[in-house]
Design a protein around this motif. Structure first.
Motif, short mmCIF file in Angstrom:
data_model
loop_
_atom_site.label_atom_id
_atom_site.label_comp_id
_atom_site.label_asym_id
_atom_site.label_seq_id
_atom_site.Cartn_x
_atom_site.Cartn_y
_atom_site.Cartn_z
N LEU A 59 0.81 -1.21 0.00
CA LEU A 59 0.00 0.00 0.00
C LEU A 59 0.85 1.26 0.00
N ALA A 60 1.93 1.28 0.76
CA ALA A 60 2.79 2.47 0.79
C ALA A 60 3.46 2.67 -0.56
N VAL A 87 2.90 5.99 -3.06
CA VAL A 87 3.99 6.83 -3.56
C VAL A 87 3.99 6.87 -5.08
N ILE A 88 3.87 5.72 -5.72
CA ILE A 88 3.90 5.65 -7.20
C ILE A 88 2.72 6.40 -7.80
N LEU A 89 1.50 6.10 -7.32
CA LEU A 89 0.32 6.72 -7.92
C LEU A 89 0.18 8.19 -7.56
N GLY A 90 0.68 8.59 -6.40
CA GLY A 90 0.71 10.01 -6.07
C GLY A 90 1.55 10.78 -7.07
N GLU A 91 2.67 10.21 -7.44
CA GLU A 91 3.52 10.85 -8.45
C GLU A 91 2.84 10.83 -9.82
N GLU A 140 -3.72 -2.63 -5.85
CA GLU A 140 -4.30 -2.47 -4.51
C GLU A 140 -5.42 -1.44 -4.48
N ASP A 141 -6.20 -1.47 -3.40
CA ASP A 141 -7.24 -0.48 -3.17
C ASP A 141 -7.22 -0.08 -1.70
N THR A 142 -8.15 0.75 -1.30
CA THR A 142 -8.15 1.26 0.08
C THR A 142 -9.08 0.50 1.01
N GLU A 169 -6.42 8.85 -1.52
CA GLU A 169 -6.60 9.36 -2.90
C GLU A 169 -5.54 8.78 -3.83
N TRP A 170 -4.30 8.73 -3.38
CA TRP A 170 -3.22 8.22 -4.22
C TRP A 170 -3.39 6.74 -4.50
N ILE A 171 -3.69 5.95 -3.48
CA ILE A 171 -3.85 4.51 -3.68
C ILE A 171 -4.99 4.22 -4.64
#
Length: 174
Positions: free
Chosen positions: A30-31, A35-39, A53-55, A86-88
């Motif tokens: 998840l972490a 990080v990847i999807l936030g970028e 993954e999801d939340t 939001e990022w995940i």
């Protein structure tokens, strides 16, 4: 890759549980995805993202806090749980012709057991696989010659490897 390594180094790999399909998921999965999807939200907002993954695991405050802690350490800044969620969950533009495929921790079973795993990202443009990256942050004794490296393959452009950390030169490989 740094997110998965931090979890491993802090012996937090015990922070794993099973998804509904009985496959494992960890704080590191998840972490890394956050990080990847936030970028990707920032760098490629009009492009489609497929990610594993999801939340659904964020109903557990302890797990959510651990994910946030790792993401903050990787990013070297404070982030909210809302941003992490939001990022995940980010999937971009579902109609985009550029598509990203993200497996934030390929080999979660191996990761949990202290074996081989990788962080995998690939991009296709108009249905053609354009480029892919595979970061292998695992231990050298488990994966001789591959641990601590990032591999990149470019459609009709060759394959390359470089150190995961530091200023090492990228080398072309077969």
């Amino acid at each position: 890759a740094k997110a998965t390594w931090l979890v491993r180094m802090d012996d937090r790999d015990k922070d794993s549980w099973s998804k509904e399909d009985r496959t494992p998921v960890t704080v590191a999965d998840l972490a890394a995805q956050a990080v990847i999807l936030g970028e990707m939200m920032r760098a490629a907002p009009g492009e489609t993202v497929f990610a594993e993954e999801d939340t659904s695991h964020f109903d557990d405050d302890a797990k959510a806090s651990r994910v946030r802690e790792i993401a903050e350490e990787v990013l070297e800044q404070s982030v909210s749980l809302g941003e992490i969620r939001e990022w995940i969950s980010y999937r971009g533009n579902p109609e985009g012709s550029t598509r990203w495929f993200v497996d934030p921790l390929d080999g979660t079973k191996g990761f949990v057991k202290g074996l081989a795993y990788a962080v995998a990202v690939a991009r296709s443009v108009d249905g053609v696989l354009d480029c892919s990256w595979l970061a292998v942050p695992g231990r050298e004794e488990v994966m001789p010659g591959t641990a601590g490296r990032v591999f990149r393959a470019v459609h009709e452009g060759g394959a390359y490897v470089r150190p995961l950390e530091g200023e090492g030169e990228e080398e072309r490989v077969q």
